[in-house]
Write a protein that holds these residues in place. Structure first.
Motif, short mmCIF file in Angstrom:
data_model
loop_
_atom_site.label_atom_id
_atom_site.label_comp_id
_atom_site.label_asym_id
_atom_site.label_seq_id
_atom_site.Cartn_x
_atom_site.Cartn_y
_atom_site.Cartn_z
N GLU A 1 0.82 -1.21 0.00
CA GLU A 1 0.00 0.00 0.00
C GLU A 1 0.86 1.26 0.00
N ALA A 2 1.95 1.27 0.77
CA ALA A 2 2.85 2.43 0.76
C ALA A 2 3.50 2.59 -0.60
N LEU A 3 3.86 1.49 -1.22
CA LEU A 3 4.44 1.55 -2.56
C LEU A 3 3.43 2.10 -3.56
N ARG A 4 2.18 1.73 -3.42
CA ARG A 4 1.13 2.25 -4.32
C ARG A 4 0.98 3.76 -4.18
N ARG A 5 1.03 4.25 -2.95
CA ARG A 5 0.92 5.71 -2.75
C ARG A 5 2.12 6.42 -3.38
N TRP A 6 3.29 5.84 -3.25
CA TRP A 6 4.50 6.41 -3.86
C TRP A 6 4.35 6.44 -5.38
N ALA A 7 3.87 5.36 -5.96
CA ALA A 7 3.69 5.29 -7.41
C ALA A 7 2.70 6.34 -7.91
N SER B 1 3.63 11.89 -15.82
CA SER B 1 5.03 11.49 -15.65
C SER B 1 5.07 10.00 -15.34
N LYS B 2 6.15 9.33 -15.73
CA LYS B 2 6.34 7.92 -15.41
C LYS B 2 7.35 7.80 -14.26
N LEU B 3 7.16 6.81 -13.40
CA LEU B 3 8.08 6.57 -12.30
C LEU B 3 8.48 5.10 -12.30
N TRP B 4 9.80 4.87 -12.46
CA TRP B 4 10.36 3.52 -12.42
C TRP B 4 11.15 3.34 -11.13
N VAL B 5 11.21 2.12 -10.65
CA VAL B 5 11.97 1.80 -9.45
C VAL B 5 13.30 1.18 -9.85
N GLN B 6 14.38 1.75 -9.33
CA GLN B 6 15.70 1.17 -9.56
C GLN B 6 15.94 0.08 -8.51
N ILE B 7 16.21 -1.13 -8.97
CA ILE B 7 16.35 -2.29 -8.10
C ILE B 7 17.82 -2.66 -8.01
N ALA C 1 13.76 -10.74 -9.17
CA ALA C 1 12.50 -11.02 -9.87
C ALA C 1 11.29 -10.72 -8.98
N VAL C 2 11.36 -11.12 -7.72
CA VAL C 2 10.26 -10.84 -6.79
C VAL C 2 10.05 -9.34 -6.64
N ALA C 3 11.13 -8.59 -6.50
CA ALA C 3 11.01 -7.13 -6.37
C ALA C 3 10.34 -6.53 -7.60
N ALA C 4 10.71 -6.99 -8.78
CA ALA C 4 10.10 -6.48 -10.01
C ALA C 4 8.60 -6.77 -10.04
N ARG C 5 8.22 -7.96 -9.63
CA ARG C 5 6.79 -8.32 -9.60
C ARG C 5 6.02 -7.39 -8.67
N VAL C 6 6.56 -7.13 -7.49
CA VAL C 6 5.88 -6.26 -6.52
C VAL C 6 5.80 -4.83 -7.04
N LYS D 1 5.60 -3.87 -10.14
CA LYS D 1 4.53 -3.82 -11.13
C LYS D 1 3.16 -3.82 -10.45
N LYS D 2 2.98 -4.69 -9.46
CA LYS D 2 1.70 -4.78 -8.77
C LYS D 2 1.35 -3.48 -8.06
N ALA D 3 2.36 -2.76 -7.60
CA ALA D 3 2.13 -1.49 -6.91
C ALA D 3 1.75 -0.36 -7.86
N GLY D 4 1.92 -0.54 -9.16
CA GLY D 4 1.48 0.46 -10.12
C GLY D 4 2.56 1.37 -10.66
N PHE D 5 3.84 1.07 -10.39
CA PHE D 5 4.91 1.86 -10.99
C PHE D 5 4.96 1.60 -12.50
#
Length: 413
Positions: A85-91, A99-105, A155-160, A162-166
């Motif tokens: 949920e916090a990740l979704r708010r950030w996204a 604007s697009k927001l990508w997460v650097q892993i 891989a798990v981080a990337a899946r999360v 995407k699910k968060a909406g980034f």
């Protein structure tokens, strides 16, 4: 077209994603996570402000895949859906105004301050040079099964994410962190399937990309930040970098951001002397981008050294790059993209920082700390202070990081 018009053009990535202009906010360390590794409201405020400044694509500071392998106190960590949920708010906050927001892993490998984690691991047990060995412990060599586990964590981080909406993810494959360490013949001296020849050394990053793609599907953008070279004797070379870009392009990478250097050779900060021709063209890695463009047509970003809209537009018009990365300038002037696209020059041109203390000035993290201080102010809802004393900013961040580090150690006790 005018420089402002060139920078204002939209750009389409291979998977169909449309970026509204040619300006990218490159990743910078924010260190605005909680001691538990969760994102908080400061990241929402910071990236909301950057989005409001007109940027086409923002890339977050490095988000770690393992709470036991931090690069610094305050790193956000994604190991599962705990903070969804916090990740979704950030996204949402960072993707206002289209604007697009990508997460650097990322995983730091050996590039983690001494004592921060229970242990430090890397492809091989190669220490830092003597003056930095005081700050970074000699790592333990990873076992093969641990390498497979790290790939799965990416891989798990990337899946999360995407699910968060980034809007996408970026693999951090530059600046001496774990992916970069695997690519480097200096840092990776293994004699198994993960080391030795250049194809074996890039097996790790290709495995990370493959595992991520299996988790997020074909339409979710995956990019990478990659060194043009390490600028270290026996390190990752330009020739190997181009071969790596070719292999990544064949494997389906969407966007390659070109940088260079490590903590031991911090070329990305602008402190290393560059040729007059490079200075005139502004970007540190533009000549390498031209070589890469001749070899492959994957979309390219160059970050580092750009000062004017004219220099940025010239790089795009030449065909060498498709997008221009901005980092430190955004930290002190978050509305700079809107200014540049409106024909207004930067009010605070970036210059190399100095404390006057040689032992501090030659370390790559001085610039990281100063600009993280500026990002932190925006996370608090305040304006940046571009003219702040470097030593004062350094002291402020050191106090904050030291306290966060102490809290982190208490949590793990």
């Amino acid at each position: 077209m005018t420089p402002a018009q060139i920078l204002s053009q939209s750009f389409r990535l291979p998977n169909g994603t449309i970026l509204k202009n040619r300006l990218v906010k490159s990743a910078m360390s924010e260190a605005l996570g909680t001691p538990e590794g969760s994102p908080d409201v400061r990241l929402e405020r910071l990236y909301g402000r950057i989005a409001a400044g007109g940027i086409g694509l923002s890339i977050t500071g490095n988000v770690m895949i393992d709470g036991g392998a931090l690069g610094e106190p305050g790193n956000v960590v994604i190991e599962g859906e705990r903070d969804l949920e916090a990740l979704r708010r950030w996204a949402v906050a960072g993707q206002q105004q289209d604007s697009k927001l990508w997460v650097q892993i990322n995983h730091p490998g050996k590039q983690a301050p001494r004592g921060l984690n229970r242990e430090t691991v890397a492809p091989s047990a190669i220490p830092f040079r003597p003056d930095l060995a005081r700050f970074f412990a000699t790592p333990r060599e990873l076992r093969s099964e641990e390498i497979e586990g790290i790939i799965e964590r990416f891989a798990v981080a990337a899946r999360v994410v995407k699910k968060a909406g980034f809007g996408g993810v970026q693999i951090h494959g530059a600046h001496g962190y774990l992916v970069s360490q695997f690519l480097s013949p200096h840092h990776n001296q293994r004699r198994d399937e993960w080391g030795g020849s250049a194809p074996h050394r890039r097996r790790f990053v290709l495995a990370v990309l493959k595992a991520m793609r299996e988790q997020v599907g074909p339409e979710f953008p995956i990019g990478i930040k990659l060194n043009s070279a390490d600028f270290q004797r026996g390190g990752f070379s330009e020739e190997e970098s181009i071969e790596t870009i070719q292999a990544l392009a064949q494997a389906g990478i969407e966007l390659v951001e070109i940088s260079g250097g490590t903590y031991e050779a911090p070329v990305m900060t602008g402190k290393t002397k560059v040729k007059d021709s490079t200075q005139a063209r502004e970007a540190y890695f533009l000549e390498f981008a031209e070589k890469a463009r001749a070899a492959i047509q994957v979309p390219l970003v160059v970050t580092g050294g750009f000062r004017t809209a004219e220099g940025m537009a010239s790089a795009i018009a030449s065909g060498a790059v498709d997008l221009v990365g901005l980092a430190r300038s955004i930290a002190v002037e978050p509305d700079l993209p809107a200014k540049l696209m409106g024909g207004i020059p930067a009010a605070h041109p970036i210059k190399p920082l100095s404390t006057g203390i040689k032992a501090i000035d030659r370390m790559g993290f001085l610039e990281i700390v100063f600009y993280a201080y500026q990002l932190g102010r925006m996370g608090q809802g305040l304006d940046p202070l571009p003219d702040r004393s470097v030593l004062a900013a350094l002291a402020s961040k050191a106090l904050h990081s030291g306290w966060n580090g102490l809290r982190l150690r208490r949590l793990r006790a």
